[in-house]
Write a protein that holds these residues in place. Structure first.
Motif, PDB file in Angstrom:
ATOM      1  N   ARG A  56       0.817  -1.217   0.000  1.00  0.00           N
ATOM      2  CA  ARG A  56       0.000   0.000   0.000  1.00  0.00           C
ATOM      3  C   ARG A  56       0.856   1.276   0.000  1.00  0.00           C
ATOM      4  NH1 ARG A  56      -5.463  -0.981   1.933  1.00  0.00           N
ATOM      5  NH2 ARG A  56      -5.784  -3.202   2.224  1.00  0.00           N
ATOM      6  N   GLU A 185     -10.415  -3.590  -4.314  1.00  0.00           N
ATOM      7  CA  GLU A 185      -9.971  -3.579  -2.932  1.00  0.00           C
ATOM      8  C   GLU A 185     -11.095  -3.124  -2.013  1.00  0.00           C
ATOM      9  OE1 GLU A 185      -6.512  -1.229  -0.498  1.00  0.00           O
ATOM     10  OE2 GLU A 185      -6.027  -2.083  -2.447  1.00  0.00           O
ATOM     11  N   GLY A 187     -11.989  -1.334   1.381  1.00  0.00           N
ATOM     12  CA  GLY A 187     -11.320  -0.393   2.275  1.00  0.00           C
ATOM     13  C   GLY A 187     -12.301   0.574   2.894  1.00  0.00           C
ATOM     14  N   ALA A 213     -16.979   3.158  -7.145  1.00  0.00           N
ATOM     15  CA  ALA A 213     -16.942   2.645  -5.771  1.00  0.00           C
ATOM     16  C   ALA A 213     -18.334   2.218  -5.315  1.00  0.00           C
ATOM     17  CB  ALA A 213     -16.390   3.710  -4.828  1.00  0.00           C
ATOM     18  N   TRP A 250      -7.878   4.202  -4.971  1.00  0.00           N
ATOM     19  CA  TRP A 250      -7.860   4.410  -3.526  1.00  0.00           C
ATOM     20  C   TRP A 250      -7.045   5.629  -3.103  1.00  0.00           C
ATOM     21  CZ3 TRP A 250     -10.973   3.231   0.180  1.00  0.00           C
ATOM     22  CH2 TRP A 250     -11.861   2.175  -0.010  1.00  0.00           C
ATOM     23  N   GLN A 254      -8.905   8.527  -0.735  1.00  0.00           N
ATOM     24  CA  GLN A 254      -8.446   8.863   0.609  1.00  0.00           C
ATOM     25  C   GLN A 254      -8.419  10.378   0.842  1.00  0.00           C
ATOM     26  OE1 GLN A 254      -7.969   6.849   3.075  1.00  0.00           O
ATOM     27  NE2 GLN A 254      -8.082   4.919   1.973  1.00  0.00           N
TER      28      GLN A 254
END
Length: 256
Positions: A56, A185, A187, A213, A250, A254
Motif C-alpha cells: 500500500r 480492494e 477499504g 466505488a 484508492w 483517501q
C-alpha cells in the motif's frame, strides 16, 4: 600472523563503522517520518504486516532484536530499530509520539501487553493492534488499551470453516480483501469535517459514477453499522464508509 590479525581487526572495525553509519542514517530518516506505522516483531505475522504496508506504499518502522532478522531487514533496506519494543526509549526512537498506528506481533503475550501499555502511555491517540494467543488474553489486551486484538488461531479456524461451508464467500474474500494481485480492494474512508460529502446523500456523492466505488456499509460515530445503505442516506462528519473500489482509485478516494 600479524597481517592476518590486522586484517581481521580492520574488517571488524569496518563492519562496525558501516553498521553505525547505517543506524544513524535510518534514525535521521525515522525522525522525519509522521503518520507512519510501527511493527513490533518481524516474525511470520510481522513480516506479513510489512508486506501489506509495503504493497500500500505506507511508511513503517520495524522494532526487532533478533540478529538474523536484523541482517535480513538491513539487506532489504527496511527501516528498523534494534532493541526491545517494550522499552519507552526504543518506541520514542521509532517515532511513536507522531506515528499513526502500531502493530505488536511479539511471541509472548506479556510482551505484547507491555508494548500496548507503553505505546498508549506515550501516544494516547495511537491506533494499536495486538496479537493474542487466546481469547482470555484478547480481553486482557483490550483492557490494557489495545484498539484491536487479533487471535491468529481463531481467525485461521474461521477462514477454514468458511472455505468448507461457504466456498463462494471465501473466494470473494480472497479476491477482494486478501489477494495481493487483486484489481479491486475493500477499504474505508472517513467523512472528514470539511469533506464535500458532509450533509449530502450517497446519491449526491456520486462515488459510483466518479470512481466506480460501491458502498457496502457505513459505520456511524457511535459504532453502529448500516449494511447496504440506501442512496438517500445522508452522510455526516465522522462517518466511516466501507467501500469496494478499484485498487488504482484508492489514493484519490483517501483525499475526498
Amino acid at each position: 600472523m600479524a597481517w592476518a590479525a590486522e586484517s581481521m581487526v580492520k574488517a571488524l572495525l569496518e563492519d562496525h563503522i558501516r553498521h553505525a553509519w547505517w543506524r544513524r542514517r535510518m534514525e535521521r530518516v525515522i525522525d522525519r517520518l509522521s503518520n507512519h506505522y510501527i511493527v513490533c516483531g518481524f516474525g511470520r505475522m510481522g513480516a506479513q504486516i510489512g508486506r501489506e504496508l509495503t504493497r500500500r506504499e505506507l511508511a513503517f518502522v520495524v522494532i526487532e532484536r533478533d540478529p538474523i532478522v536484523l541482517d535480513m531487514l538491513r539487506a532489504n533496506g527496511v527501516l528498523h530499530i534494534e532493541g526491545d519494543a517494550t522499552s519507552d526509549s526504543i518506541l520514542l526512537t521509532a517515532g511513536v509520539s507522531h506515528a499513526r498506528g502500531l502493530a505488536t506481533a511479539l511471541s509472548g503475550d506479556a510482551d505484547n501487553a507491555l508494548v500496548v501499555i507503553s505505546a498508549k502511555g506515550l501516544n494516547p491517540y495511537l491506533q494499536v493492534v495486538a496479537r493474542a494467543s487466546s481469547r482470555e488474553m484478547e480481553a486482557k489486551l483490550l483492557r490494557a488499551g489495545a484498539d484491536r486484538v487479533v487471535t491468529p488461531y481463531t481467525i485461521a479456524g474461521q477462514r477454514m470453516a468458511l472455505g468448507l461451508l461457504q466456498p463462494a464467500v471465501n473466494e470473494f474474500l480472497n479476491s477482494v480483501v486478501f489477494d495481493a494481485e487483486k484489481h479491486t480492494e475493500l477499504g474505508e474512508i472517513e467523512v472528514r469535517e470539511h469533506s464535500e460529502y458532509v450533509g449530502r446523500t450517497l446519491r449526491e456523492s456520486r462515488l459510483r459514477e466518479r470512481w466506480g466505488a460501491i458502498v457496502v456499509a457505513i459505520k456511524y460515530q457511535g459504532g453502529e453499522f448500516i449494511l447496504s445503505p440506501s442512496a438517500d442516506t445522508i452522510l455526516g462528519c465522522g462517518d466511516m464508509l466501507i467501500l469496494v473500489a478499484s485498487a488504482s482509485c484508492w489514493q484519490e478516494l483517501q483525499h475526498v
